[in-house]
Write an enzyme that holds these catalytic residues in place. Structure first.
Site, short mmCIF file in Angstrom:
data_model
loop_
_atom_site.label_atom_id
_atom_site.label_comp_id
_atom_site.label_asym_id
_atom_site.label_seq_id
_atom_site.Cartn_x
_atom_site.Cartn_y
_atom_site.Cartn_z
CE LYS A 149 59.43 42.32 23.53
NZ LYS A 149 59.49 41.37 24.67
CB ALA A 170 63.51 39.68 30.48
CG ASN A 193 62.67 54.79 25.71
OD1 ASN A 193 61.94 54.01 25.09
ND2 ASN A 193 63.39 55.72 25.11
NE ARG A 203 70.75 35.02 21.29
CZ ARG A 203 70.14 35.37 20.16
NH1 ARG A 203 69.56 34.45 19.43
NH2 ARG A 203 70.10 36.63 19.80
CG PHE A 216 64.08 43.44 33.21
CD1 PHE A 216 63.36 44.34 33.98
CD2 PHE A 216 63.77 42.09 33.31
CE1 PHE A 216 62.35 43.90 34.81
CE2 PHE A 216 62.76 41.65 34.14
CZ PHE A 216 62.04 42.56 34.89
CD GLU A 256 63.93 57.21 15.94
OE1 GLU A 256 64.49 57.02 17.01
OE2 GLU A 256 64.15 58.21 15.23
CE LYS A 275 61.00 51.80 20.54
NZ LYS A 275 61.01 52.32 21.92
CB SER A 310 68.04 49.47 29.64
OG SER A 310 67.47 50.22 28.58
CE LYS A 325 64.92 43.11 26.20
NZ LYS A 325 65.76 41.92 26.04
#
Length: 348
Positions: free
Chosen positions: A143, A85, A172, A42, A21, A264, A131, A176, A89
């Site tokens: 998140k 961002a 999604n 980083r 992103f 999931e 999510k 990515s 993830k």
């Protein structure tokens, strides 16, 4: 104020700027003529690769970690807008190391938002995920807490603050890093079986360009504490696999069901029914307004909303479902897939 006017009056900071992103956002800002974009991350190797690839005098690079407030403050000084961002993830890694998700996704995000407010940044847009809605895994929970933290800080800043804090939430992002599409294409090209968990799982499908447009929409329209989602189509994993096999003309390629991964879901939710009761339909987007009531205990414990509007959750099972032909059309709109197909054809 127009986007072009804003671009000339201060620097833009992208945390996690070397990710999928971040790089797409960076190129979009360069195309729009922004004069200074700061990349904060980083990973020095990825920064060096980006620097040598772009060779743009308008991009400045800051090594640091959002967990470290001092390094965030150094990058934040003189910034006008922040696109946050940086995050952990991956669902499996967060599931096995949840404390790391807390340190980055929650405490690190707090560093970014507080630093932005203290430096009187105009706008902070924090990136979240589907999510985070009704979360069942550590990544989603972290998140969700990031969203709650951002809104709590927005509420404390108030509408008169120099700094506006908002969020965007999406599903999604196609192609990515870490997404299934490049994995499936790699498996097709190497002859390995395509590994799927549950074929009837549905997932939202959003091109990177739409996620960038969502952030710009928030940048242009946010009020304190707003959360924006972009309406998106979805498909089953089975139809996604079939579409790729047809595009690469390997209909008999092996597909192996490997079973569900840790934590999931069968489908993902972008907004709950309760959130939609306080939303504004903006065409391609929903604005979900922050509840700006304070902690008034009488109202909190003994009073509630007298008017209710009945909605259902907005999720990948009840949104616009793409068939195989629709998925193929969407895939063919992605430059990365076009390049993969061209290379595949050249090697055939």
């Amino acid at each position: 104020m127009t986007q072009d006017t804003k671009s000339q009056s201060g620097a833009v900071l992208i945390t996690g700027g070397t990710g999928s992103f971040g790089k797409t956002m960076l190129q979009d800002l360069l195309d729009k003529g922004y004069s200074e974009i700061r990349i904060f991350s980083r990973d020095e190797e990825k920064q060096d690769m980006l620097r040598t690839t772009l060779r743009s005098p308008n991009v400045r690079y800051y090594i640091g970690d959002i967990r470290d407030r001092d390094s965030v403050d150094r990058a934040m000084r003189g910034v006008q807008s922040v696109f946050h961002a940086a995050a952990l993830k991956q669902v499996p890694s967060c599931e096995f190391f949840p404390s790391e998700a807390v340190r980055t996704n929650i405490l690190g995000s707090e560093n970014v938002i507080r630093s932005a407010a203290e430096n009187r940044v105009n706008s902070v847009v924090c990136l979240s995920t589907d999510k985070a809605v009704l979360p069942v895994n550590a990544m989603g929970i972290s998140k969700a807490m990031m969203e709650k933290l951002a809104q709590a800080l927005a509420r404390s800043l108030g509408s008169e603050s120099a700094t506006t804090v908002s969020m965007v939430r999406y599903g999604n992002v196609m192609y990515s890093r870490g997404s299934v599409i490049p994995l499936f294409i790699r498996q097709i090209k190497t002859g390995a079986p395509i590994t799927v968990t549950e074929p009837q799982m549905t997932r939202f499908l959003m091109p990177l360009r739409d996620s960038v447009a969502l952030v710009h929409h928030a940048f242009d329209n946010a009020r304190q504490g707003d959360l924006f989602i972009r309406k998106a189509a979805a498909s089953t994993i089975a139809d996604l696999v079939t579409a790729l096999l047809e595009l690469f003309e390997v209909p008999d390629h092996a597909v192996e069901a490997i079973g569900w991964r840790h934590a999931e879901k069968l489908y993902e939710t972008l907004a709950t029914a309760q959130e939609l009761t306080q939303s504004e339909d903006m065409g391609d987007y929903y604005r979900i307004r922050m509840d700006d009531r304070d902690l008034n205990y009488k109202a909190y414990f003994s009073e509630g909303e007298h008017e209710t509007v009945h909605h259902e959750d907005y999720h990948s099972h009840n949104t616009n479902q793409l068939d195989v032909a629709g998925v193929k059309t969407l895939l063919l709109s992605l430059p990365e897939v076009q390049a993969e197909l061209a290379a595949w054809g050249a090697g055939a």
